[in-house]
Design an enzyme around this catalytic site. Structure first.
Site: not given
Ligand code: AMP
Length: 286
Positions: A34, A38, A41, A154
């Protein structure tokens, strides 16, 4: 040499790039996000680059997975910065569809994964995982990747998506990747920017309590006791408001009465600091 990052916003362009890559025999990987990127990602991108010749990252804040009173509108967005980080991380194609590109008409078809979607965030965010599984299914149909990378941050999402691709015979391999943390233990999250200095300081209790839980699991303490212990630690922080703390079998996400050797369990939590809801977890094989 820094390769150039291609950015596309339509499904047709995205499909054309993948079709050409596949004609050339390339392995394709997707990292769905999304945005507001960081190192968490980018760790998924690094993992994808080990196996894939074409790494696609999608950035799409999916309205379907936000409840009516959730933070869809104020979810942090900064495409310029994301483009820079994606390029540095080695993403080949950034897929940035608009909401109207993804949902040109009200969606009538959704994917709903029973059982694993029900507890934890599924309970506190009704409909959330239907939104997630539906958009992930769409992204998998658009990009048709060989591999898809998801973070264990997640962990329930990983369980839901893995179940979905098995149930629906989607020809993709789901690759779970470990949680990336700040030096002080806080799990990286786009939502961390919402935290005040004081909230951020107190939020360190999450990783600390999960570490403690890990020790208790190794000692085979009773799951109910471990849960109480974690709740007690978090409750010491005046700015913390607990949404849930649970110990479940992983990836089945069913209740655990007693710890037995060889079992894999997750201690998962969601805690609010002010308006910011943080999640974290640890997965342990007893
Ligand atoms: P998001 O943008 O928050 O939907 O996350 C996108 C992807 O990055 C998802 O598969 C998350 O699980 C992964 N993600 C987010 N934060 C972390 C983290 N701290 N460590 C590992 N993967 C992450």
């Amino acid at each position: 040499m820094i390769q150039t990052l291609q950015q596309v916003s339509t499904i047709a362009e995205m499909r054309a790039i993948v079709a050409e890559a596949k004609r050339q025999g390339k392995k394709v990987g997707i990292v769905p996000t999304m945005g507001y990127l960081h190192q968490g990602h980018l760790s998924l991108v690094a993992e994808a680059k080990k196996t894939c010749d074409l790494v696609v990252m999608s950035i799409f804040v999916n309205p379907l997975q936000f409840g009516p009173n959730e933070d869809f509108e104020r979810y942090p967005r900064d495409l310029e910065r994301d483009r820079q980080l994606a390029q540095e991380g080695g993403v080949d194609v950034l897929f940035t569809p608009s909401v109207s590109e993804m949902y040109p008409q009200p969606i009538m078809t959704t994917v709903s994964v029973a059982n694993v979607s029900a507890p934890l965030c599924g309970k506190s965010r009704p409909g959330h995982f239907d939104g997630v599984s539906t958009v992930v299914m769409k992204l998998l149909q658009i990009v048709q990747p060989d591999f898809a990378y998801f973070g264990q941050k997640d962990a329930q999402q990983v369980a839901v998506v893995t179940q979905m691709v098995q149930d629906l015979s989607v020809p993709v391999e789901i690759i779970p990747c470990p949680i990336v943390r700040e030096a002080d233990g806080l799990a990286m999250s786009s939502r961390n920017v919402y935290l005040s200095a004081e909230e951020r300081e107190q939020a360190l209790v999450l990783s600390r309590s999960l570490q403690q839980a890990q020790t208790w699991i190794r000692e085979k303490a009773l799951p109910a006791r471990i849960r109480d212990g974690v709740i007690a630690m978090i409750s010491e922080m005046p700015l913390a408001s607990i949404d849930y703390v649970e110990i479940l079998h992983y990836p089945q996400l069913t209740p655990v009465d007693e710890l037995e050797s060889g079992q894999t369990v997750i201690v998962a939590l969601a805690v609010r600091f002010g308006h910011t809801r943080l999640i974290d977890n640890v997965i342990v094989t007893v």
